[in-house]
Design an enzyme around this catalytic site. Structure first.
Site, PDB file in Angstrom:
ATOM      1  CB  CYS A   1      -4.719   4.537  -1.960  1.00  0.00           C
ATOM      2  SG  CYS A   1      -3.633   4.110  -0.599  1.00  0.00           S
TER       3      CYS A   1
ATOM      4  CG  HIS B   1      -2.837   9.852  -1.343  1.00  0.00           C
ATOM      5  ND1 HIS B   1      -4.019   9.400  -1.884  1.00  0.00           N
ATOM      6  CD2 HIS B   1      -2.145   8.728  -0.974  1.00  0.00           C
ATOM      7  CE1 HIS B   1      -4.045   8.076  -1.830  1.00  0.00           C
ATOM      8  NE2 HIS B   1      -2.930   7.639  -1.282  1.00  0.00           N
TER       9      HIS B   1
END
Lengths: 392, 476
Positions: free
Chosen positions: A86, A335
């Protein structure tokens, strides 16, 4: 070493887009980035590119960096794919800064992309948590919601943090995201909504978890030698810090903070020669509500154990002492794994350029971006300063 | 001579009542079964065998390394082809050179293993471990499934000890079609030719008992119990009273235990200090074994046959996997079978490492020391299986990796924790992630004491991977 500057940044909307490909979304982000540069920048002036992506869905596992740069006409530009889960494009930004500071490049594109919505929800789950420790952590039945829930269980036990405080993170970030036209979940939510959502992994409910998203984001980092050609309002990258750690939570000494974030912040503050109280705003990695609270402590916004009180005080809301996640954060803005770190820099750029619309902070000069990979196996922090006002 | 020197028994914690079946079907076909044990989604005959054998070893304080002959019996081994005694032996930490035998094919397999273990002692074995574990399965609308229970019993056999096998005999006669499962099929069937089935049962039992040398003067009789009626119908054939059968009958509260039926009844009789026991099995085909045991002294036993967690019929169907569809297709964080195999010393035996530089513990013992960073070797040691919860969550729908979607569909939410597992002395610990089992997820909270057991972790590419999970500590 030469200074590095942020001269432009832009993103695609975040969300679920059945009619878009990872390349078309990247093109949208690239166009927005080029258009955000105050003066003219031609594509052929770009020397180098760093592209972050995890490769969700198994598409284009090899050479996915060049696959998007050639799509936007940067076919000959040296392109490197960066993968730190991420934090992939947060680290792409770091690579761009290093390339500029080293003197090897003057104009560097850093960005990221991810497509996560074009498969069944069951199939998507095969990819969630793939950046954790696989053999033990995942096979004890956890994805990241479970791992962050474990951290929350200890934070609550040790410091008295409450589920209501976790829910306040969602309320704040949705309130900000509702003011961001690029946000995936751009609606407000009440504290009651954020308290009563279905449990995903106790104590975390659905409103304590960010969504899965499609999206892309880019930023342009240039050297001090060329910055004046592109802007009269230079934004300097004053602080750069990064850290890595054990990929599995169980291998770490502490479950209530992310040591990689602490190391990254310390380096970034040192280099920028500032402390957390000098910041005007911050974009932090709130993949789960507990992650934002831990970030408050890891980044020094409050003492250890006091993040619950800090969110409750309202200090991190828009208009108050230290607004956090004015973009809506991962929770509301979305995200798309590989795009997230660059997307945070987009918000920093917009705030420092006065182009954040309804969510604009009054005359900010200094902002921070904090991007975490996995449950803390890697973290990267950048501090940006608007030079025109800081100099005076 | 064959002597029993240690006994262990186990049944899963879940129970379903005859009433729950009646509510669902309007009738219950397994007369005489009041309630029965139901294996959890992460249990099978291999994990139940581990549970029973561990108890037998602990009760008798037998060092697993001393076992030189291991027998595993089940009519429902979790793999139709593959010798599961290799995995069972590794789970129990018996020696790689221990003789291993697998017994299956009928409900008589449990006493067949007992028989063969006795023969092994006559030749060159000194310490034998036999384990019978079973969980029969039929079609949901037939008597086999209505009666099907779950349980396991394990016995340590040596040449001399407090409980001696004083007599034994066997008998076989061809009776096809009383209880069978064709290769490739998953459900056991019965034709249900009532008188024929009874005749097969009583003739073989009578044949075995009649072949015993001595007079039958036992206190109690452990008779094969596929349902609540047949063992009593065979009382005359076995030369015993129905009271003697009922005394240690497991059919009424645990259901049909298949190959573990007579072993669990025998374990119960031994735990209750009966002095003379007749054990008679029956297996379709058909055949029977009769064994007479005289007890002269106290025998170490550890039986865990109680269960207090009731299931509705819908929960029963879910728990047994009858109404679930298996894991979704796809792929992500893939652990290959070879890499799983490399972790078996940790998964089965909790093998940790001590850093030669700083003495800190590491689990798994590989890579750089998490404490001092030294990239060196580790001194291997086995953790105790006890520890404390450091962090925990309950994984709800949507929070599980797809590898566990099937398990979650079957058994619901589960606890996932980080636990500090202790050394034998309890003075040191090392942290590891582990899944909760054997108790509701809210029974796991930070600071709670836990112990490990071995369960099914997940199945991928058709291969079931077993490893440790944690449950609340039963006794410290």
């Amino acid at each position: 070493m030469r200074d590095a500057y942020l001269i432009g940044a832009g993103q695609s909307p975040y969300g679920a887009f059945p009619n878009e490909s990872y390349r078309s979304l990247f093109r949208t982000a690239f166009d927005a980035t080029m258009n955000s540069v105050p003066k003219e920048l031609e594509a052929d002036e770009i020397d180098e590119a760093f592209i972050g992506t995890l490769g969700v869905g198994g598409r284009q596992l090899g050479l996915s960096g060049p696959a998007v740069t050639e799509h936007v006409g940067l076919g000959g530009v040296p392109t490197t794919r960066v993968e730190n889960a991420c934090a992939a494009s947060g680290f792409a930004i770091r690579q761009a800064v290093q390339a500029v500071k080293s003197g090897m490049a003057d104009v560097v594109l850093a960005g990221g992309f991810e497509i996560m919505s074009d498969m069944s929800s069951d199939a998507t789950k095969y990819w969630l948590g793939v950046s954790g420790e696989t053999e033990w952590e995942r096979l004890s039945g956890t994805t990241f919601s479970g791992v962050y829930a474990q951290m929350a269980s200890v934070h609550m036990e040790k410091y008295g943090t409450t589920r209501e405080q976790l829910s306040r993170v969602a309320v704040k970030n949705h309130s900000n995201g509702a003011k961001n036209p690029h946000a995936q979940l751009g609606f407000e939510c009440s504290l009651e909504d954020a308290q009563s959502a279905p449990i995903v992994a106790k104590p975390l409910n659905l409103y304590h978890c960010c969504p899965t998203s499609d999206g892309a984001a880019c930023a342009l980092i240039v050297s001090e030698d060329v910055v004046d050609a592109y802007t009269n309002e230079p934004i300097r990258v004053t602080g750069v810090g990064a850290g890595s750690d054990n990929v599995g939570l169980f291998k770490r000494d502490s479950y209530t903070g992310i040591p990689a974030s602490q190391r990254a912040a310390e380096s970034a503050y040192d280099m920028a020669d500032i402390g957390p109280s000098d910041l005007d705003f911050a974009e932090v990695h709130d993949c789960f509500a507990i992650a934002e609270l831990m970030a408050y402590e890891d980044l020094g916004f409050c003492n250890r154990g006091e993040a619950g009180q800090l969110i409750e005080s309202g200090a991190t809301e828009l208009g108050n002492d230290l607004p956090v996640n004015t973009s809506g954060g991962l929770k509301s803005k979305g995200h798309p794994i590989g795009a997230t770190g660059a997307g945070q820099v987009v918000e920093v750029f917009k705030q420092l350029s006065g182009k954040a619309g309804e969510r604009q902070i009054t005359s900010p000069t200094r902002g921070l971006a904090h991007n975490v990979g996995g449950s803390g196996g890697a973290a990267v922090v950048h501090v940006f300063e608007k030079e025109t006002e800081v100099k005076s | 001579m064959t002597a029993i020197t240690g006994v262990g028994a186990y049944a899963p914690r879940f129970r379903i009542s005859a009433e729950a079946f009646k509510d669902a079907w309007g009738q219950f076909q397994a007369t005489g079964v009041n309630e029965k044990a139901v294996p959890a989604a992460d249990e099978d005959s291999l994990t139940m065998a581990y549970e029973a054998a561990t108890r037998a070893l602990e009760a008798s304080e037998t060092d697993p390394a001393a076992i030189d002959w291991l027998g595993f019996a089940s009519s429902r081994p979790p793999e139709a082809e593959e010798d599961l005694t290799a995995r069972l032996g590794a789970m129990l930490a018996v020696s790689e050179s221990t003789t291993r035998q697998l017994f299956t094919g009928s409900t008589r397999a449990g006493t067949r293993a007992f028989w063969a273990g006795g023969d092994a002692l006559e030749v060159d074995a000194h310490t034998v471990l036999i384990v019978a574990a079973d969980a029969p399965k039929g079609n949901p609308d037939d008597v086999v499934d209505h009666a099907a229970g779950a349980g396991a019993a394990a016995f340590i056999l040596e040449r001399d000890g407090p409980a001696m096998v004083v007599d034994r005999a066997e008998y076989a006669a061809p009776y096809p079609g009383t209880r069978f499962r064709t290769t490739g099929e998953n459900e056991t069937q019965e034709l249900g030719v009532t008188q024929y089935d009874r005749q097969a049962f009583t003739e073989t039992i009578n044949g075995a008992v009649a072949s015993l040398e001595g007079e039958i003067e036992t206190d109690v009789a452990a008779i094969q119990a596929p349902n609540g009626k047949l063992p009593y119908r065979a009382a005359g054939a076995a030369g015993v009273d129905t009271d003697e059968i009922q005394a240690t009958a497991t059919i009424h509260n645990l259901g049909d235990l298949g190959a573990a039926s007579v072993p669990v009844s025998l374990a119960t009789a031994l735990a209750e200090d009966y002095e003379s026991i007749l054990a008679v099995s029956h297996g379709s085909g058909a055949g029977a074994d009769a064994i007479v045991i005289d007890v002269s002294d106290e025998l170490p036993t550890n039986t865990a046959l109680e269960g207090n967690d009731p299931l509705s019929y819908a929960e029963y169907l879910r728990q047994r996997g009858i109404v679930t569809t298996g894991p979704p297709s796809g792929g992500g964080a893939y652990v290959s079978v070879p890499s799983w195999k490399r972790s078996i010393p940790q998964r089965y035996d909790l093998e940790a490492g001590r850093c030669l530089e700083c003495s800190a513990l590491s689990f798994s013992p590989e890579g750089a020391c998490a404490n001092c960073g030294t990239l060196g070797d580790y001194e291997l040691l086995q953790l105790s299986g006890k520890g404390t919860i450091e962090a925990v969550t309950t994984i709800s729908q949507g929070g599980a990796p797809p590898e566990f979607a099937e398990q979650q569909a079957r058994s619901g939410d589960y606890a996932a924790a980080i636990v500090a597992l202790e050394t034998e002395t309890g003075n040191e610990s090392v942290s590891i992630a582990a899944m909760g089992t054997d108790a509701a997820p809210d029974e796991f909270t930070v600071g709670d004491r836990i112990e490990t057991t071995i369960r099914r972790i997940y199945t991928q590419e058709g291969v079931t991977r077993y490893g440790f999970k944690i449950r609340p500590l039963t006794d410290d």
